[in-house]
Motif scaffolding. Structure first.
Motif, PDB file in Angstrom:
ATOM      1  N   GLU A 142       0.855  -1.180   0.000  1.00  0.00           N
ATOM      2  CA  GLU A 142       0.000   0.000   0.000  1.00  0.00           C
ATOM      3  C   GLU A 142       0.897   1.237   0.000  1.00  0.00           C
ATOM      4  OE1 GLU A 142      -2.273   0.466   3.593  1.00  0.00           O
ATOM      5  OE2 GLU A 142      -0.569   0.037   4.893  1.00  0.00           O
ATOM      6  N   ASP A 143       0.280   2.382  -0.165  1.00  0.00           N
ATOM      7  CA  ASP A 143       1.045   3.627  -0.140  1.00  0.00           C
ATOM      8  C   ASP A 143       0.735   4.385   1.143  1.00  0.00           C
ATOM      9  OD1 ASP A 143       2.837   5.431  -1.720  1.00  0.00           O
ATOM     10  OD2 ASP A 143       1.185   6.825  -1.416  1.00  0.00           O
ATOM     11  N   ASN A 144       1.741   5.077   1.647  1.00  0.00           N
ATOM     12  CA  ASN A 144       1.527   5.936   2.811  1.00  0.00           C
ATOM     13  C   ASN A 144       2.400   7.173   2.664  1.00  0.00           C
ATOM     14  OD1 ASN A 144       0.886   7.096   5.213  1.00  0.00           O
ATOM     15  ND2 ASN A 144       1.765   5.501   6.507  1.00  0.00           N
ATOM     16  N   PRO A 168       5.142   0.176   4.892  1.00  0.00           N
ATOM     17  CA  PRO A 168       3.697  -0.045   4.742  1.00  0.00           C
ATOM     18  C   PRO A 168       3.349  -1.531   4.650  1.00  0.00           C
ATOM     19  CG  PRO A 168       4.505   1.597   3.182  1.00  0.00           C
ATOM     20  CD  PRO A 168       5.703   0.925   3.763  1.00  0.00           C
ATOM     21  N   SER A 181       5.936   2.956  -5.529  1.00  0.00           N
ATOM     22  CA  SER A 181       6.177   2.901  -4.091  1.00  0.00           C
ATOM     23  C   SER A 181       7.534   3.474  -3.716  1.00  0.00           C
ATOM     24  CB  SER A 181       6.086   1.442  -3.596  1.00  0.00           C
ATOM     25  OG  SER A 181       6.424   1.360  -2.229  1.00  0.00           O
ATOM     26  N   LYS A 399      -2.787   3.984  -2.848  1.00  0.00           N
ATOM     27  CA  LYS A 399      -3.456   4.608  -1.707  1.00  0.00           C
ATOM     28  C   LYS A 399      -3.122   3.813  -0.450  1.00  0.00           C
ATOM     29  CE  LYS A 399      -7.663   1.828  -2.049  1.00  0.00           C
ATOM     30  NZ  LYS A 399      -9.135   1.810  -2.107  1.00  0.00           N
ATOM     31  N   ASN A 400      -3.516   4.376   0.662  1.00  0.00           N
ATOM     32  CA  ASN A 400      -3.400   3.662   1.925  1.00  0.00           C
ATOM     33  C   ASN A 400      -4.617   2.759   2.086  1.00  0.00           C
ATOM     34  OD1 ASN A 400      -3.904   3.413   5.021  1.00  0.00           O
ATOM     35  ND2 ASN A 400      -1.770   4.040   4.826  1.00  0.00           N
ATOM     36  N   HIS A 401      -4.380   1.510   2.476  1.00  0.00           N
ATOM     37  CA  HIS A 401      -5.466   0.540   2.620  1.00  0.00           C
ATOM     38  C   HIS A 401      -5.803   0.248   4.072  1.00  0.00           C
ATOM     39  CE1 HIS A 401      -5.655  -1.102  -1.637  1.00  0.00           C
ATOM     40  NE2 HIS A 401      -4.563  -0.376  -1.659  1.00  0.00           N
ATOM     41  N   THR A 402      -4.858   0.424   4.979  1.00  0.00           N
ATOM     42  CA  THR A 402      -5.032  -0.075   6.345  1.00  0.00           C
ATOM     43  C   THR A 402      -5.025   1.001   7.414  1.00  0.00           C
ATOM     44  OG1 THR A 402      -2.643  -0.451   6.623  1.00  0.00           O
ATOM     45  CG2 THR A 402      -3.943  -2.261   5.706  1.00  0.00           C
ATOM     46  N   GLY A 403      -4.734   2.250   7.072  1.00  0.00           N
ATOM     47  CA  GLY A 403      -4.665   3.325   8.051  1.00  0.00           C
ATOM     48  C   GLY A 403      -5.744   4.366   7.831  1.00  0.00           C
ATOM     49  N   SER A 405      -5.399   7.344   6.920  1.00  0.00           N
ATOM     50  CA  SER A 405      -5.172   8.181   5.736  1.00  0.00           C
ATOM     51  C   SER A 405      -5.798   7.597   4.477  1.00  0.00           C
ATOM     52  CB  SER A 405      -3.676   8.428   5.522  1.00  0.00           C
ATOM     53  OG  SER A 405      -2.958   7.231   5.423  1.00  0.00           O
ATOM     54  N   LYS A 406      -6.473   6.451   4.605  1.00  0.00           N
ATOM     55  CA  LYS A 406      -7.303   5.963   3.483  1.00  0.00           C
ATOM     56  C   LYS A 406      -8.341   7.019   3.107  1.00  0.00           C
ATOM     57  CE  LYS A 406     -10.516   2.230   2.200  1.00  0.00           C
ATOM     58  NZ  LYS A 406     -11.200   1.003   2.645  1.00  0.00           N
TER      59      LYS A 406
END
Length: 623
Positions: A142-144, A168, A181, A399-403, A405-406
């Motif tokens: 994912e991206d952060n 991430p 990434s 995109k962010n998947h787990t935080g 900031s999704k």
């Protein structure tokens, strides 16, 4: 005692070497190149830039204009002024890994856990991946982007500490998609450290900068460093040039390189030598062929994602290189092997997104080699039916998947709407573009060479599209519950019905002369009111988070946000408590049906809010 008397000689030798081996040869210069530079670069909006081109191993054109420091009127000097080159930094990471493979110290087909400690990284990399997946941005991370930029050089961490805390989550198996990434590249730089036994910057200095004579080049982000003595300022352009602070990246191996135009030209020359199989100083030409070999293939007609270099090819013309962006600097390096040609460009000013200077420059230069030939395929039969299948909303896969900031993915969406039998509009927050069908699920932007291609995702059968020339990012069609309109409707429905319900529960007894009875109600009422207050507080924080925006998050989370991360959990506990009391109240109370129904609706609405909070990861104690 060290003998410093040799240093002036070495410097003189380096300068003579550059101006000798790279002596400018104007006879090789395509006449359109200077015209392309003049046409593509709006000088009145760019404080300063450097440009250089090579052909057949010779410098054929160099140009530097404007100011490195507008306020002090310090001009840009091609040989001295140091520019930021952004993600072109990544090429130095990939070449380092290929060097180590040539020396037999690493196998890029090896699994990542042959080198990483699984006890530390195992939970964040559940699928594993071969090392080479990092080179094509297809390891599945994912991206952060939260905290991508830091406040000062003292905040820069060594790579082991940074990745231990900031790597991430891997959210898909390798090679499903390419999703650009910075953290993946930073992990690759750490592998260079683990395998070579050297810190990354020391390795680059010894194995790339020194062999190429790149004396100004550095990954340092401390402006007190001697190599940054002549660093250009970065500017934002509005009605005038506004100077900006030096940008400091947390994922510094992926984007922090600084170098003069002359030194980056030396790197460009090395790439063209490798492509032409001339003598090179970094890796073997056969290894370079691995860098430009396909790693992820989306479909026919879409440039495959490669092992390191970006595939910028157009019909009939192979082009490789890399874009490079910080917030204020924008750069490009590109080579055309069959023409034995390449060029570099960097500018120190951020202009509006509607004016993509280096994309325009790229397209103008490529036209010089007649590589912009259109696809001639005809539209498919039954096109109206097919086009309707594409209509909908598309979400950027990076995109962010787990935080939490999704939430920002809410801002990176495109709505596709049919406008005719073979064209549609693609609308984002910032702009709206028209695309025409040119054949076999390919569409070309009106009055632009940009093309996108559609394909069906194998797992869920959802449509996605990619840029036909740069497929390292994808846009996946949103499911019904992911769509902006649905989420927006649900959000405001929850807020309005909660407020209306709480108001009703307070006012109705006054007008109806009804007094809710029982011990259960005395416990239930405060819990319902607390839930309403919590829900409104969480909604307010979500709105403020979105207002903070993508640019704000690049420099860290909103102030004091960490103090509010527990609110959704308190809300959840309240919901469970309220539901248990509510059931008892609804079963045992003799109050009016309308009053009990309102309580039931309020509890139901607030329970639905849990799902929406879960979807946006508001229960995650991380950004």
């Amino acid at each position: 005692m060290k003998n410093y008397s040799i240093i002036p000689f070495l410097f003189l030798f380096s300068v003579m070497h550059f101006h000798g081996f790279c002596q400018k040869n104007d006879s090789l210069l395509p006449s359109q190149i200077p015209d392309a530079v003049e046409k593509a670069i709006p000088k009145e909006k760019i404080a300063g830039y450097v440009f250089a081109a090579v052909k057949d191993g010779h410098l054929i054109y160099e140009k530097s204009e404007g100011f490195a420091d507008v306020e002090s009127q310090v001009p840009v000097d091609f040989h001295q002024t140091v520019f930021r080159w952004g993600s072109i930094s990544k090429l130095f990471v990939w070449i380092s890994l290929f060097q180590l493979e040539e020396r037999g110290l690493i196998n890029l087909d090896d699994d990542i856990f042959d080198y990483l400690d699984k006890s530390i990284f195992g939970k964040r990399i559940p699928y594993g991946f071969p090392i080479k997946a990092l080179m094509s941005h297809s390891a599945g991370f994912e991206d952060n982007a939260v905290g991508l930029f830091l406040q000062g050089p003292n905040e820069v961490q060594n790579l082991n500490n940074f990745l231990t805390h900031q790597l991430p989550q891997q959210v898909m198996p390798p090679f499903m998609f390419a999703s650009y990434s910075n953290h993946g590249t930073t992990l690759a730089a750490h592998l260079v450290e683990l395998v070579s036994g050297m810190e990354f910057e020391a390795y680059i200095q010894q194995n790339i900068f020194i062999p190429l004579g790149m004396q100004s080049a550095t990954f340092s982000q401390d402006t007190k460093d001697q190599k940054l003595k002549y660093i250009s300022k970065g500017y934002a352009y509005g009605e005038s040039f506004s100077p900006q602070e030096f940008e400091i990246l947390s994922t510094w191996p992926a984007g922090a390189i600084s170098a003069s135009g002359e030194d980056m030209f030396k790197f460009l020359l090395e790439l063209t030598n490798l492509a032409a199989e001339r003598k090179s100083k970094l890796i073997h030409p056969a290894t370079f062929q691995k860098m430009i070999s396909p790693a992820v293939t989306i479909r026919d007609g879409v440039n495959p994602v490669l092992h390191g270099l970006m595939n910028m090819s157009k019909e009939g013309l192979k082009i490789y290189g890399h874009w490079g962006d910080t917030i204020w600097f924008h750069a490009l390096i590109a080579i055309i092997p069959e023409q034995d040609f390449g060029f570099i460009f960097s500018m120190n000013t951020s202009v509006p997104a509607s004016e993509p200077v280096y994309e325009t420059l790229f397209n103008e230069i490529v036209k010089s080699f007649e590589g912009d030939r259109p696809i001639t395929a005809q539209p498919q039969a039954n096109w109206e039916l097919d086009l309707k299948k594409l209509e909908g909303e598309y979400i950027l896969g990076r995109k962010n998947h787990t935080g939490i900031s999704k939430l920002i993915s809410y801002l990176n969406r495109y709505k596709l709407a049919k406008t005719s039998e073979a064209s549609f509009t693609l609308k984002s927050r910032r702009q709206e573009k028209v695309y025409d069908h040119i054949g076999d699920w390919f569409f070309q932007e009106k009055d632009s060479p940009k093309r996108i291609a559609f394909q069906k995702e194998e797992t869920d059968g959802l449509w996605f599209f990619v840029d036909a020339r740069h497929a390292d990012q994808y846009f996946l069609k949103a499911k019904w519950y992911e769509k902006t309109d649905f989420q927006y409707f649900l959000f405001w429905t929850l807020i309005s019905t909660t407020m209306a319900g709480l108001l009703f529960l307070n006012i109705y007894p006054l007008f109806s002369k009804m007094h809710p009875s029982g011990i259960i109600w005395k416990s239930l009422a405060p819990a319902i009111y607390l839930q309403g207050l919590l829900l409104l507080s969480i909604a307010f924080l979500a709105i403020k988070f979105l207002e903070f925006g993508e640019l704000g998050l690049l420099f860290g989370s909103p102030p004091h946000l960490d103090k509010f991360l527990y609110l959704p959990w308190i809300f959840l506990v309240c919901i469970l408590y309220t539901v248990s009391l509510g059931i008892c109240y609804l079963v045992n109370s003799k109050d009016k049906i309308s009053f009990k129904a309102t309580i039931y609706i309020v509890m139901l609405i607030q329970s639905i809010a849990i799902w929406q909070m879960y979807y946006w990861n508001l229960f995650a104690f991380k950004l």
